[in-house]
Design a protein around this motif. Structure first.
Motif, PDB file in Angstrom:
ATOM      1  N   THR A 169      36.164 -80.721  -9.008  1.00  0.00           N
ATOM      2  CA  THR A 169      36.748 -80.394  -7.701  1.00  0.00           C
ATOM      3  C   THR A 169      38.077 -79.680  -7.863  1.00  0.00           C
ATOM      4  O   THR A 169      38.363 -78.689  -7.176  1.00  0.00           O
ATOM      5  CB  THR A 169      36.929 -81.665  -6.861  1.00  0.00           C
ATOM      6  N   ALA A 170      38.912 -80.174  -8.787  1.00  0.00           N
ATOM      7  CA  ALA A 170      40.208 -79.522  -9.040  1.00  0.00           C
ATOM      8  C   ALA A 170      40.005 -78.099  -9.547  1.00  0.00           C
ATOM      9  O   ALA A 170      40.735 -77.174  -9.145  1.00  0.00           O
ATOM     10  CB  ALA A 170      41.011 -80.343 -10.040  1.00  0.00           C
ATOM     11  N   LEU A 171      39.005 -77.914 -10.399  1.00  0.00           N
ATOM     12  CA  LEU A 171      38.719 -76.576 -10.908  1.00  0.00           C
ATOM     13  C   LEU A 171      38.222 -75.656  -9.803  1.00  0.00           C
ATOM     14  O   LEU A 171      38.593 -74.473  -9.747  1.00  0.00           O
ATOM     15  CB  LEU A 171      37.679 -76.651 -12.027  1.00  0.00           C
ATOM     16  N   ALA A 172      37.377 -76.180  -8.907  1.00  0.00           N
ATOM     17  CA  ALA A 172      36.862 -75.373  -7.803  1.00  0.00           C
ATOM     18  C   ALA A 172      38.004 -74.909  -6.896  1.00  0.00           C
ATOM     19  O   ALA A 172      38.031 -73.753  -6.447  1.00  0.00           O
ATOM     20  CB  ALA A 172      35.836 -76.173  -7.010  1.00  0.00           C
ATOM     21  N   GLU A 173      38.948 -75.796  -6.629  1.00  0.00           N
ATOM     22  CA  GLU A 173      40.095 -75.430  -5.789  1.00  0.00           C
ATOM     23  C   GLU A 173      40.944 -74.360  -6.469  1.00  0.00           C
ATOM     24  O   GLU A 173      41.419 -73.420  -5.817  1.00  0.00           O
ATOM     25  CB  GLU A 173      40.938 -76.675  -5.494  1.00  0.00           C
ATOM     26  N   TRP A 174      41.134 -74.491  -7.775  1.00  0.00           N
ATOM     27  CA  TRP A 174      41.921 -73.504  -8.518  1.00  0.00           C
ATOM     28  C   TRP A 174      41.224 -72.144  -8.522  1.00  0.00           C
ATOM     29  O   TRP A 174      41.856 -71.110  -8.220  1.00  0.00           O
ATOM     30  CB  TRP A 174      42.119 -74.007  -9.949  1.00  0.00           C
ATOM     31  N   LEU A 175      39.934 -72.116  -8.836  1.00  0.00           N
ATOM     32  CA  LEU A 175      39.199 -70.856  -8.889  1.00  0.00           C
ATOM     33  C   LEU A 175      39.181 -70.141  -7.541  1.00  0.00           C
ATOM     34  O   LEU A 175      39.250 -68.908  -7.478  1.00  0.00           O
ATOM     35  CB  LEU A 175      37.765 -71.108  -9.363  1.00  0.00           C
ATOM     36  N   SER A 176      39.100 -70.901  -6.452  1.00  0.00           N
ATOM     37  CA  SER A 176      39.005 -70.310  -5.116  1.00  0.00           C
ATOM     38  C   SER A 176      40.243 -69.512  -4.747  1.00  0.00           C
ATOM     39  O   SER A 176      40.180 -68.611  -3.888  1.00  0.00           O
ATOM     40  CB  SER A 176      38.780 -71.415  -4.076  1.00  0.00           C
ATOM     41  N   LYS A 177      41.360 -69.817  -5.397  1.00  0.00           N
ATOM     42  CA  LYS A 177      42.629 -69.163  -5.054  1.00  0.00           C
ATOM     43  C   LYS A 177      42.894 -67.907  -5.884  1.00  0.00           C
ATOM     44  O   LYS A 177      43.866 -67.188  -5.625  1.00  0.00           O
ATOM     45  CB  LYS A 177      43.785 -70.141  -5.259  1.00  0.00           C
ATOM     46  N   LEU A 178      42.052 -67.634  -6.870  1.00  0.00           N
ATOM     47  CA  LEU A 178      42.316 -66.527  -7.792  1.00  0.00           C
ATOM     48  C   LEU A 178      41.622 -65.247  -7.346  1.00  0.00           C
ATOM     49  O   LEU A 178      40.576 -65.283  -6.693  1.00  0.00           O
ATOM     50  CB  LEU A 178      41.845 -66.911  -9.194  1.00  0.00           C
ATOM     51  N   ALA A 198      32.029 -75.864 -11.172  1.00  0.00           N
ATOM     52  CA  ALA A 198      33.055 -75.637 -10.149  1.00  0.00           C
ATOM     53  C   ALA A 198      32.765 -74.375  -9.352  1.00  0.00           C
ATOM     54  O   ALA A 198      32.998 -74.330  -8.134  1.00  0.00           O
ATOM     55  CB  ALA A 198      34.426 -75.541 -10.818  1.00  0.00           C
ATOM     56  N   CYS A 199      32.254 -73.337 -10.009  1.00  0.00           N
ATOM     57  CA  CYS A 199      31.887 -72.107  -9.292  1.00  0.00           C
ATOM     58  C   CYS A 199      30.797 -72.400  -8.269  1.00  0.00           C
ATOM     59  O   CYS A 199      30.837 -71.893  -7.130  1.00  0.00           O
ATOM     60  CB  CYS A 199      31.434 -71.038 -10.280  1.00  0.00           C
ATOM     61  N   ARG A 200      29.813 -73.198  -8.659  1.00  0.00           N
ATOM     62  CA  ARG A 200      28.760 -73.554  -7.698  1.00  0.00           C
ATOM     63  C   ARG A 200      29.350 -74.316  -6.518  1.00  0.00           C
ATOM     64  O   ARG A 200      28.994 -74.075  -5.373  1.00  0.00           O
ATOM     65  CB  ARG A 200      27.674 -74.391  -8.381  1.00  0.00           C
ATOM     66  N   MET A 201      30.246 -75.255  -6.816  1.00  0.00           N
ATOM     67  CA  MET A 201      30.866 -76.035  -5.750  1.00  0.00           C
ATOM     68  C   MET A 201      31.652 -75.148  -4.794  1.00  0.00           C
ATOM     69  O   MET A 201      31.648 -75.367  -3.566  1.00  0.00           O
ATOM     70  CB  MET A 201      31.795 -77.096  -6.354  1.00  0.00           C
ATOM     71  N   ALA A 202      32.319 -74.119  -5.329  1.00  0.00           N
ATOM     72  CA  ALA A 202      33.148 -73.236  -4.519  1.00  0.00           C
ATOM     73  C   ALA A 202      32.360 -72.077  -3.915  1.00  0.00           C
ATOM     74  O   ALA A 202      32.927 -71.268  -3.172  1.00  0.00           O
ATOM     75  CB  ALA A 202      34.294 -72.694  -5.367  1.00  0.00           C
ATOM     76  N   GLY A 203      31.070 -71.988  -4.221  1.00  0.00           N
ATOM     77  CA  GLY A 203      30.259 -70.897  -3.701  1.00  0.00           C
ATOM     78  C   GLY A 203      30.553 -69.559  -4.345  1.00  0.00           C
ATOM     79  O   GLY A 203      30.360 -68.507  -3.728  1.00  0.00           O
ATOM     80  N   LEU A 204      31.008 -69.574  -5.607  1.00  0.00           N
ATOM     81  CA  LEU A 204      31.335 -68.350  -6.326  1.00  0.00           C
ATOM     82  C   LEU A 204      30.173 -67.964  -7.243  1.00  0.00           C
ATOM     83  O   LEU A 204      29.651 -68.800  -7.982  1.00  0.00           O
ATOM     84  CB  LEU A 204      32.601 -68.549  -7.166  1.00  0.00           C
ATOM     85  N   LEU A 205      29.792 -66.697  -7.201  1.00  0.00           N
ATOM     86  CA  LEU A 205      28.674 -66.218  -7.996  1.00  0.00           C
ATOM     87  C   LEU A 205      29.109 -65.972  -9.433  1.00  0.00           C
ATOM     88  O   LEU A 205      30.157 -65.379  -9.695  1.00  0.00           O
ATOM     89  CB  LEU A 205      28.118 -64.919  -7.407  1.00  0.00           C
ATOM     90  N   VAL A 206      28.280 -66.441 -10.390  1.00  0.00           N
ATOM     91  CA  VAL A 206      28.501 -66.209 -11.816  1.00  0.00           C
ATOM     92  C   VAL A 206      27.333 -65.367 -12.348  1.00  0.00           C
ATOM     93  O   VAL A 206      26.174 -65.726 -12.150  1.00  0.00           O
ATOM     94  CB  VAL A 206      28.562 -67.544 -12.595  1.00  0.00           C
ATOM     95  N   PRO A 207      27.587 -64.207 -12.949  1.00  0.00           N
ATOM     96  CA  PRO A 207      28.896 -63.693 -13.374  1.00  0.00           C
ATOM     97  C   PRO A 207      29.499 -62.657 -12.432  1.00  0.00           C
ATOM     98  O   PRO A 207      30.537 -62.081 -12.739  1.00  0.00           O
ATOM     99  CB  PRO A 207      28.559 -63.034 -14.702  1.00  0.00           C
ATOM    100  N   GLU A 208      28.858 -62.403 -11.279  1.00  0.00           N
ATOM    101  CA  GLU A 208      29.284 -61.286 -10.441  1.00  0.00           C
ATOM    102  C   GLU A 208      30.716 -61.441  -9.929  1.00  0.00           C
ATOM    103  O   GLU A 208      31.481 -60.466  -9.886  1.00  0.00           O
ATOM    104  CB  GLU A 208      28.321 -61.123  -9.257  1.00  0.00           C
TER     105      GLU A 208
END
Length: 391
Positions: A169-178, A198-208
């Protein structure tokens, strides 16, 4: 004349304690390197506990009477226990809790360069490092990455994840701000896998949107990650072999320097987690796409010019401005990377690898490879210690 009974008694085998974890791929690689040395240079009587990295001191060590120790000395408890034995010892930790000992560690500057080269080669301008604050080696890896990435990245972020239960969760919050697209370098593969979660939790596509690169190339961790995790291949086998060699010299009464030995990585295995080209310049993107898919097909710069529909002057200028290398250098770099992968991951002969990477002669490939990496393909495969080389 018959030999006396005393002359028939075999010499006593040195008693050696290996305080190295077998719970991860890097630790097991260290142990395999030590085993290779012992097989080649005479038998040791080995004491090998089942332990995790940074685990407690084995109960038997206090009463153990031996001749030498190879240890990952990562906390004060084990440092004091090792010091109390007062026997020749090699330290395999970056912690340097016993600075009077010879020590061997990863060349973090070389690791950082491989990581930055790979992520920037994917066209990523926003870079980040995710470490684990419990380990000094992670801090050093992050420092080296910061020094290398700061020369080339548009933005750079560093995060040393705390050892909490809800770290994803902490990683997802950090990634979302970058800013994105983003390239993240993980201090080791398990953190890389947490970043993918964490990317999945934040809805971030890997590797796009976020490309993730690990360290250690732990095949189980990397292949079971979703998507499979790209990772830098370190050289634990070579490190373990050198540690055993230095200990053998110490136990023979030779003085061994306490200066550090820094072991560079072997290369990088690319998987789906960094399989992206984040290039805003469409001409450069077309050129890189063509090179990365056809570098081993015998292509020349003229073929790249046709694929990108641009003049040589324009292409050379854009490569130099963005990647700090020429199209020809990029073709050769991609071929060398493919050779490295085939050396590490297959048992193909050197001649077959030359054929698959469009070198007409093994000698030409050997010269190019040595110019790029400082050793021959055969020596590189042997250094990896995978036991598969037939070249």
């Amino acid at each position: 004349m018959a030999e006396s009974p005393e002359s028939q008694i075999p010499p006593r085998r040195p008693r050696v304690a290996l305080l190295v974890e077998s719970s991860n791929a890097y630790g097991r690689g260290l142990l395999r390197g030590m085993a290779s040395y012992v097989r080649a240079h005479g038998s040791w009587s080995i004491q090998l506990p089942e332990m995790g990295r940074g685990g407690p001191v084995p109960d038997w060590l206090a009463d153990w009477e031996g001749d030498g120790i190879i240890a990952r000395i990562e906390h004060e408890e084990i440092a004091e226990a090792v010091r109390a034995k007062n026997v020749p010892t090699i330290d395999l930790s970056a912690g340097r809790l016993l600075p009077e000992l010879p020590w061997i560690e990863v060349d973090e500057a070389a690791v950082a360069k491989v990581a930055v080269d790979h992520l920037c080669g994917r066209g990523l301008e926003h870079l980040a490092f995710c470490g684990d604050q419990r380990f000094r080696w992670s801090v050093l890896r992050g420092n080296a990455f910061e020094a290398e990435a700061s020369k080339r990245a548009r933005s750079l972020a560093l995060f040393h994840a705390p050892p909490v239960d809800d770290r994803v969760t902490a990683l997802a919050e950090w990634l979302s701000k970058l800013p994105r697209p983003l390239g993240v370098f993980a201090c080791f593969d398990r953190v890389g896998r947490e970043l993918l979660d964490a990317c999945r939790m934040a809805g971030l596509l890997v590797p796009e949107e976020v490309a993730v690169l690990g360290t250690d190339d732990d095949e189980l961790v990397c292949d079971l990650s979703d998507p499979p995790l790209s990772s830098i291949t370190l050289n634990p086998h070579g490190t373990g072999f050198l540690a055993a060699e230095l200990l053998g010299r110490q136990m023979a009464g030779e003085s061994v320097s306490t200066e550090g030995h820094f072991i560079p990585p072997l290369g990088l295995v690319q998987r789906r987690s960094t399989d992206v080209l984040a290039i805003e310049d469409p001409v450069l993107a077309r050129a890189l796409h063509f090179i990365h898919h056809h570098a081993c097909d015998g292509i020349r710069v003229e073929d790249v010019l046709r694929a990108a529909s641009v003049s040589r002057r324009v292409l050379e200028s854009r490569f130099k401005e963005r990647l700090d290398r020429s199209p020809h250098q990029e073709i050769l770099r991609a071929r060398i990377e493919r050779i490295r992968a085939l050396l590490l991951e297959t048992d193909l002969t050197i001649a077959e690898i030359a054929r698959r990477t469009s070198f007409q002669h093994v000698e030409y490939m050997t010269v190019a490879f040595k110019r790029a990496l400082g050793c021959t393909p055969t020596a590189y495969r042997q250094r990896a210690g995978d036991g598969k080389g037939r070249g």
